[in-house]
Enzyme design. Sequence first.
Site, PDB file in Angstrom:
ATOM      1  N   GLN B 149     -47.267  -8.941 -55.626  1.00  0.00           N
ATOM      2  CA  GLN B 149     -47.234 -10.291 -56.173  1.00  0.00           C
ATOM      3  C   GLN B 149     -46.862 -11.291 -55.077  1.00  0.00           C
ATOM      4  O   GLN B 149     -45.824 -11.125 -54.431  1.00  0.00           O
ATOM      5  CB  GLN B 149     -46.181 -10.324 -57.286  1.00  0.00           C
ATOM      6  N   GLU B 269     -43.952 -11.151 -67.111  1.00  0.00           N
ATOM      7  CA  GLU B 269     -42.962 -10.507 -66.262  1.00  0.00           C
ATOM      8  C   GLU B 269     -41.593 -10.523 -66.920  1.00  0.00           C
ATOM      9  O   GLU B 269     -40.825  -9.575 -66.829  1.00  0.00           O
ATOM     10  CB  GLU B 269     -42.911 -11.240 -64.917  1.00  0.00           C
ATOM     11  N   ASN B 390     -31.715 -15.970 -63.706  1.00  0.00           N
ATOM     12  CA  ASN B 390     -31.178 -16.156 -65.055  1.00  0.00           C
ATOM     13  C   ASN B 390     -30.698 -17.585 -65.293  1.00  0.00           C
ATOM     14  O   ASN B 390     -30.677 -18.054 -66.438  1.00  0.00           O
ATOM     15  CB  ASN B 390     -30.067 -15.135 -65.310  1.00  0.00           C
ATOM     16  N   GLU B 391     -30.350 -18.272 -64.217  1.00  0.00           N
ATOM     17  CA  GLU B 391     -29.964 -19.676 -64.379  1.00  0.00           C
ATOM     18  C   GLU B 391     -31.177 -20.508 -64.824  1.00  0.00           C
ATOM     19  O   GLU B 391     -31.071 -21.373 -65.695  1.00  0.00           O
ATOM     20  CB  GLU B 391     -29.387 -20.222 -63.069  1.00  0.00           C
TER      21      GLU B 391
END
Lengths: 316, 407
Positions: B149, B269, B390-391
Amino acid sequence: MRFAFTDEQLELAAAVRDLLAKECPPDVVRAAWSNADGRANQVWSALAEMGALAVMSDEARGGFGMTEVDLVLLLEESGRCALPEPIVDTALVAAPEGWVDGDASACVISPESPFGVWADTATVIVSIAADGVRVVPRSEAGLTARDSVDGARRLFSVELPEVAPVAPVAAAARVFRRGALGTAAQLVGLADRMVSMTVEYAREREQFGVKIGTFQAVKHHLANARTALEFARPLVYRAAATMSTDDPDAATHVSMAKVRAGDAAAQASRVALQCHGAIGYTTEYDLHLFMKRAWALERAWGDTSWHRRAVGRAIL
Amino acid sequence: MAAGPPYNLTPRQVDCSTLARLVPMDLTFSPAEETFRAEVRAWLATNVADPPLPSGDTAEGFAAHLEWERKLFDARYAVVSWPAEFGGRDASLWEWLIFEEEYWLAGAPQRVTQNGIFLLAPTIFEFGTPDQQQRILRSMASGAQTWCQGWSEPNAGSDLAGITSRAVRDDAGGGWRITGQKTWTTRGAFCTHLFGLFKTDLDAPRHNGMTYLLVDLAQPGITVRPVERLDGDDGFAEVFFDDAFVPDDMVLGGVNEGWSIAMATTGSERGLTLRSPGRFLATARRLIDLAREQVAVADTATRDRIVDAWIDAEAYRWQTFATVTDIVDGKAAGAASSMVKLFWSELDVRLHEIALDLLGPHAELVDGELAAWMKGYQFALSGPIYAGTNEIQRNVVAERVLGLPRR
């Protein structure tokens, strides 16, 4: 595999939600803090009239003979509005066993939840113990009032006369699981309400010239609380489904649901209070009505640690 | 960063049946599904290597994993949910979830083809030409072509729209000339091909002017430098493009439409296609097995942590089942995939932390059979970072699920 409610179940839940939004707004909960019995009698009558209390009652007794899956969303709605009524004790625990019907209410006590809630206005006191279940008319019980942090929850220490159990040990386990399941559903509803009202507040409240909901610190608190709720809810619904089919693991499923629903409500109340700031710390504002109910229910019907240990015994 | 479709599915998997919503909740799998589960379990029991393969994020391990992928492909287990013409079994989403549960429970190898089959393939099914589908999908499923990717660049991580690698029109050659650099490219040092975004209109607004290109890495003008990851494997790479060529038939979707096409892949994803519940259920079971062997598990605090992790693995499973039921009903799940990504990535870290604590002084060993926990821990630590940190996911949840203002 089909893990969803039917359109009919969703419509029933929506009907109850509408009814409670109209009949049980925060003002009604607040009024229950200072009225004579801590209850919202007109809401109770309306719920009885629409059949919500008899969802799981025998058809022979005028009930609908349905299951935990049909009732669980209604209980979630009762949590969302902090309904000051013994709907879990009555509709999920006592009515399905035929211990109450109509608009009579039950008050259930157990070693894990020893205080009788709304015991003075209950028709019967149901006592779950290791040797079975006792059902006693309220008039035969000795009641001593205690004060709850949640002013609507009228608590009583209960003394019962010596009577034999009316239901065996297996029934005791079943009805206890049901009570814990219903409480988990209410906690999910409460968590959802606290997250929603805090989102509304953060969309309106301005500081430093901007809405506080634009701050990442606020966003992340709320995102975490919403995520905890997202993953608590399916555990509650799964437990309702396996209870309804007498799955041998249903007790563990209920405990998992109670743990995560309790945690989600605890997190939602902390986040809600923090994001509201000082206004949330006042009793003039409605948040405390939901927060205090959550604090009580987190520890009712087996607290989070109790249920966590129960899961541990099953898996470790 | 932005939300694409919640989970990328090939269109045949969606059955928009309103009648289904009249059917009561049913938590059992059908006899046919249980038969499929038994077949998968039996095949894996016979075929999964013991001892496990070396890490697929090293050159020699990658080769061993490609042999395994070929074996899966020949048994038609490489891509069960794909149409048969591309090497699949036309399996339903439920069967796919069953396959995943059994696969990870059996301790089967990591999927070195995952970025192709789980991230690129859904995009090719949705946006690729029939010719692209014919040329690429089967080769990808068998491991003949391996795809990495090409999203991140040195100055474009969370801010993916800030990429500067560019593609310039080569009319004579009938394609595009690409220049620039991609980085943190997982297994980039071993793969044959790269999919990624390149600027094709430098004057366009931020999210426009990008094109989704499929790049053959075996050509002049491409330099790949392996980068050692936290766990010591050469699992990352920097990929440099210096006037490398991409023919027109390797443009995926429309020119300058790459952003919206790429977003479909990032949604995948984050969601269940890459990290199905089966993985975490299997890790949680291994944790419980480890705990049962340890005297220390009498310790209440440790027991509680294990129980919490197990409950979360179960919660993810049932949240997924609810989502899949919605998908089968034709309902879209929206930005919920960001909550899913937050949840599994943090659960994975926690599962491994508990295991390392159970192992105590043995945790630091990276030889012997318990080393898998330290290896797994280091891999788990990447979870809260990749696929949008995750932020960023919390911002997405706040803005798109909760409706908080962007600014």
